[in-house]
Design an enzyme around this catalytic site. Sequence first.
Site, PDB file in Angstrom:
ATOM      1  CB  ILE A  12      -0.943   0.274   1.241  1.00  0.00           C
ATOM      2  CG1 ILE A  12      -1.780  -1.279   1.209  1.00  0.00           C
ATOM      3  CG2 ILE A  12      -1.934   1.249   1.290  1.00  0.00           C
ATOM      4  CD1 ILE A  12      -2.687  -1.504   2.383  1.00  0.00           C
ATOM      5  CB  CYS A  34      10.778  -7.338   7.746  1.00  0.00           C
ATOM      6  SG  CYS A  34       8.988  -6.532   7.884  1.00  0.00           S
ATOM      7  CB  SER A  36       9.044  -4.319   0.804  1.00  0.00           C
ATOM      8  OG  SER A  36       9.838  -3.866   1.841  1.00  0.00           O
ATOM      9  CG  LEU A  83       5.308  -7.578  11.500  1.00  0.00           C
ATOM     10  CD1 LEU A  83       5.684  -8.735  12.617  1.00  0.00           C
ATOM     11  CD2 LEU A  83       6.126  -7.705  10.170  1.00  0.00           C
ATOM     12  CE  LYS A  84       0.518  -7.629   3.876  1.00  0.00           C
ATOM     13  NZ  LYS A  84       0.195  -7.213   2.329  1.00  0.00           N
ATOM     14  CB  SER A 124      -7.212  -3.648   9.606  1.00  0.00           C
ATOM     15  OG  SER A 124      -7.755  -4.468   9.121  1.00  0.00           O
ATOM     16  CE1 TYR A 148      -2.304  -6.283  10.691  1.00  0.00           C
ATOM     17  CE2 TYR A 148      -4.576  -6.938  10.279  1.00  0.00           C
ATOM     18  CZ  TYR A 148      -3.447  -6.201  10.050  1.00  0.00           C
ATOM     19  OH  TYR A 148      -3.566  -5.221   9.046  1.00  0.00           O
ATOM     20  CE  LYS A 152      -2.372  -2.730  11.334  1.00  0.00           C
ATOM     21  NZ  LYS A 152      -1.278  -1.670  10.942  1.00  0.00           N
TER      22      LYS A 152
HETATM   23  P1  NAD Z   1       3.345  -4.652   3.531  1.00  0.00           P
HETATM   24  O1  NAD Z   1       3.841  -6.001   4.298  1.00  0.00           O
HETATM   25  O2  NAD Z   1       3.541  -4.705   1.996  1.00  0.00           O
HETATM   26  O3  NAD Z   1       3.839  -3.450   3.918  1.00  0.00           O
HETATM   27  C1  NAD Z   1       4.454  -3.178   5.000  1.00  0.00           C
HETATM   28  C2  NAD Z   1       5.892  -2.367   5.204  1.00  0.00           C
HETATM   29  O4  NAD Z   1       6.264  -2.260   6.253  1.00  0.00           O
HETATM   30  C3  NAD Z   1       6.757  -3.765   4.564  1.00  0.00           C
HETATM   31  O5  NAD Z   1       7.464  -3.151   3.522  1.00  0.00           O
HETATM   32  C4  NAD Z   1       7.898  -4.199   5.554  1.00  0.00           C
HETATM   33  O6  NAD Z   1       8.971  -4.469   5.140  1.00  0.00           O
HETATM   34  C5  NAD Z   1       7.787  -2.662   6.425  1.00  0.00           C
HETATM   35  N1  NAD Z   1       7.987  -2.880   7.817  1.00  0.00           N
HETATM   36  C6  NAD Z   1       7.096  -3.896   8.860  1.00  0.00           C
HETATM   37  N2  NAD Z   1       7.509  -3.676   9.824  1.00  0.00           N
HETATM   38  C7  NAD Z   1       8.424  -2.514   9.652  1.00  0.00           C
HETATM   39  C8  NAD Z   1       9.476  -2.018  10.721  1.00  0.00           C
HETATM   40  N3  NAD Z   1       9.391  -2.376  12.012  1.00  0.00           N
HETATM   41  N4  NAD Z   1      10.257  -0.924  10.441  1.00  0.00           N
HETATM   42  C9  NAD Z   1      10.326  -0.703   9.317  1.00  0.00           C
HETATM   43  N5  NAD Z   1       9.545  -1.006   8.302  1.00  0.00           N
HETATM   44  C10 NAD Z   1       8.776  -2.061   8.595  1.00  0.00           C
HETATM   45  O7  NAD Z   1       1.819  -4.550   3.939  1.00  0.00           O
HETATM   46  P2  NAD Z   1       0.903  -3.692   3.175  1.00  0.00           P
HETATM   47  O8  NAD Z   1      -0.368  -4.541   2.574  1.00  0.00           O
HETATM   48  O9  NAD Z   1       1.285  -2.445   2.489  1.00  0.00           O
HETATM   49  O10 NAD Z   1       0.004  -2.841   4.509  1.00  0.00           O
HETATM   50  C11 NAD Z   1       0.503  -1.434   5.110  1.00  0.00           C
HETATM   51  C12 NAD Z   1      -0.331  -1.413   6.205  1.00  0.00           C
HETATM   52  O11 NAD Z   1      -1.559  -1.466   6.170  1.00  0.00           O
HETATM   53  C13 NAD Z   1       0.193  -2.486   7.451  1.00  0.00           C
HETATM   54  O12 NAD Z   1       0.074  -2.038   8.629  1.00  0.00           O
HETATM   55  C14 NAD Z   1      -1.029  -3.261   7.343  1.00  0.00           C
HETATM   56  O13 NAD Z   1      -1.307  -3.865   8.737  1.00  0.00           O
HETATM   57  C15 NAD Z   1      -2.150  -2.499   6.897  1.00  0.00           C
HETATM   58  N6  NAD Z   1      -3.314  -2.843   6.303  1.00  0.00           N
HETATM   59  C16 NAD Z   1      -3.107  -3.784   5.384  1.00  0.00           C
HETATM   60  C17 NAD Z   1      -4.192  -4.660   4.713  1.00  0.00           C
HETATM   61  C18 NAD Z   1      -4.052  -5.279   3.563  1.00  0.00           C
HETATM   62  O14 NAD Z   1      -5.157  -6.120   3.169  1.00  0.00           O
HETATM   63  N7  NAD Z   1      -2.969  -5.215   2.892  1.00  0.00           N
HETATM   64  C19 NAD Z   1      -5.386  -4.304   5.339  1.00  0.00           C
HETATM   65  C20 NAD Z   1      -5.599  -3.360   6.395  1.00  0.00           C
HETATM   66  C21 NAD Z   1      -4.233  -2.977   7.106  1.00  0.00           C
HETATM   67  C1  UD1 Z   2      -7.695 -11.373   5.874  1.00  0.00           C
HETATM   68  C2  UD1 Z   2      -7.603 -10.865   7.309  1.00  0.00           C
HETATM   69  C3  UD1 Z   2      -7.739  -9.571   7.619  1.00  0.00           C
HETATM   70  C4  UD1 Z   2      -7.079  -8.794   6.932  1.00  0.00           C
HETATM   71  C5  UD1 Z   2      -6.983  -8.985   5.388  1.00  0.00           C
HETATM   72  C6  UD1 Z   2      -6.167  -8.418   4.342  1.00  0.00           C
HETATM   73  C7  UD1 Z   2      -8.224 -13.066   8.474  1.00  0.00           C
HETATM   74  C8  UD1 Z   2      -9.309 -13.968   9.223  1.00  0.00           C
HETATM   75  N1  UD1 Z   2      -8.427 -11.606   8.231  1.00  0.00           N
HETATM   76  O1  UD1 Z   2      -9.064 -10.811   5.469  1.00  0.00           O
HETATM   77  O2  UD1 Z   2      -7.725  -9.211   8.989  1.00  0.00           O
HETATM   78  O3  UD1 Z   2      -7.085  -7.381   6.869  1.00  0.00           O
HETATM   79  O4  UD1 Z   2      -6.956 -10.284   5.201  1.00  0.00           O
HETATM   80  O5  UD1 Z   2      -4.942  -8.648   4.523  1.00  0.00           O
HETATM   81  O6  UD1 Z   2      -7.341 -13.676   7.959  1.00  0.00           O
HETATM   82  N2  UD1 Z   2     -10.269 -17.142   0.510  1.00  0.00           N
HETATM   83  C9  UD1 Z   2     -10.270 -18.470  -0.022  1.00  0.00           C
HETATM   84  N3  UD1 Z   2      -9.268 -18.874  -0.635  1.00  0.00           N
HETATM   85  C10 UD1 Z   2      -8.043 -18.572  -0.378  1.00  0.00           C
HETATM   86  C11 UD1 Z   2      -7.810 -17.309   0.612  1.00  0.00           C
HETATM   87  C12 UD1 Z   2      -8.993 -16.598   0.765  1.00  0.00           C
HETATM   88  O7  UD1 Z   2     -11.402 -18.917  -0.451  1.00  0.00           O
HETATM   89  O8  UD1 Z   2      -6.805 -19.134  -0.594  1.00  0.00           O
HETATM   90  C13 UD1 Z   2     -11.483 -16.536   0.733  1.00  0.00           C
HETATM   91  C14 UD1 Z   2     -11.699 -16.339   2.274  1.00  0.00           C
HETATM   92  O9  UD1 Z   2     -12.522 -17.264   2.832  1.00  0.00           O
HETATM   93  C15 UD1 Z   2     -12.440 -15.071   2.275  1.00  0.00           C
HETATM   94  C16 UD1 Z   2     -12.123 -14.275   1.023  1.00  0.00           C
HETATM   95  O10 UD1 Z   2     -11.346 -15.311   0.188  1.00  0.00           O
HETATM   96  O11 UD1 Z   2     -13.826 -15.408   2.096  1.00  0.00           O
HETATM   97  C17 UD1 Z   2     -11.158 -13.155   1.465  1.00  0.00           C
HETATM   98  O12 UD1 Z   2     -10.097 -13.804   2.053  1.00  0.00           O
HETATM   99  P1  UD1 Z   2      -8.698 -12.848   2.291  1.00  0.00           P
HETATM  100  O13 UD1 Z   2      -7.967 -12.198   1.060  1.00  0.00           O
HETATM  101  O14 UD1 Z   2      -7.559 -13.882   3.181  1.00  0.00           O
HETATM  102  O15 UD1 Z   2      -9.253 -11.670   3.182  1.00  0.00           O
HETATM  103  P2  UD1 Z   2     -10.030 -11.519   4.680  1.00  0.00           P
HETATM  104  O16 UD1 Z   2     -10.060 -13.054   5.116  1.00  0.00           O
HETATM  105  O17 UD1 Z   2     -11.035 -10.855   4.363  1.00  0.00           O
END
Ligand code: NAD
Ligand code: UD1
Length: 336
Positions: A12, A34, A36, A83-84, A124, A148, A152
Amino acid sequence: MNILLTGGLGFIGSHTATVLAAEGHEVVIIDNLCNSQRQTLDSLESITGKELPFYEGDVRDAPLLKEILQKHHIECVIHFAGLKSVAESGTDPLKYFDNNVGGSIVLIEAMQATNVKKLIFSSSATVYGEPQYLPYDEDHPLAPMNVYGRTKLQVEEILQDLSKSDLDWSIVCLRYFNPIGAHESGLIGELPQGIPNNLMPYICQVVSGKLPHLNVFGDDYDTKDGTGERDYIHVMDLADGHAAALEFVDKHKGWEAVNLGTGIAYSVYDLVSAFEKSSNQTIPKVVKERRIGDLPIYYAKADKALVMLGWKAKRDLQSMCDSSWKYQEQLLKLAK
Ligand code: NAD
Ligand code: UD1
């Protein structure tokens, strides 16, 4: 503005960097790599046509943070670093509390010490937990169902308390729904390490021939086709949402939490069909047991973002799949 993106080489953060740079902001990145890769910086520089100052470092390194905040005259921080993995957060909770909560505290202290008091935090939709009603609005009770999600929520609460103790702070917590898709150039996208947990990156690996089939986690939910439904949002829409939040924190003080979603729920099969259309391939799938901890359906009420930030998601599911496929094709070309 001069903006520090923590975790700015991640999924993101990198997409947000392209939008902010295009708007003329000065973007500085700190990332410990870690989850990326350094090459993303090269891709960012070719997309933006700018050299972006980058620090390979950790947000728990207070002296480094203070140095960066001062040297670059940072005015606002967007805190993506975290971390996510929901599954890993359950098996290694201390790692998650240390990185996500501890890291945020170190960052906030460094900001306070250097008088930088504008912050956008990556939260999130997982903070809501079991839906009491849908769509989730920002007043929905907060009861995350995993470690997780609790990290948040704890950071959101720390930030809210901070904003009450010092009225100079401007803080927006953005509650993302399910970000997918990639930059239109195909140069950056989501690059998970190992076998992906989430649906879109898993589909990408099936289509790329790295995994044999998609496991569909349950087709007996009380949803339109029995599979889980989610509010998928294009990562470039999410990036635009950060630009809108930036304008907001620049003009308003206090603490706010805002959903970033589309307000539309799509099923696993909707996503599979759209991706099949993008890639012109059939995606093999096998129905498996429900995944523990999964909710049948959730999606956002996205009204607050429109009213408060003037932001609304514009891109549809097909465009999310088309851009993800374009990025996959690029990766496949590079691997040859
Ligand atoms: P991502 O893992 O791709 O990006 C996170 C980045 O942070 C990575 O590049 C990692 O190397 C870096 N990082 C982690 N810990 C660190 C630290 N201690 N110091 C410096 N760098 C560090 O994840 P993303 O999908 O881009 O998500 C970004 C943020 O959004 C995260 O906080 C995640 O929890 C939140 N978020 C993501 C999603 C999703 O579905 N992708 C959904 C809701 C919230
Ligand atoms: C998950 C996390 C959520 C996080 C989000 C984005 C859980 C319980 N929740 O959400 O906290 O913010 O990821 O990082 O893990 N699915 C399949 N097959 C797969 C993978 C997923 O059928 O291999 C289905 C799941 O059952 C769900 C949908 O696809 O219905 C979306 O799953 P996913 O992309 O993992 O996102 P969330 O579960 O919504």
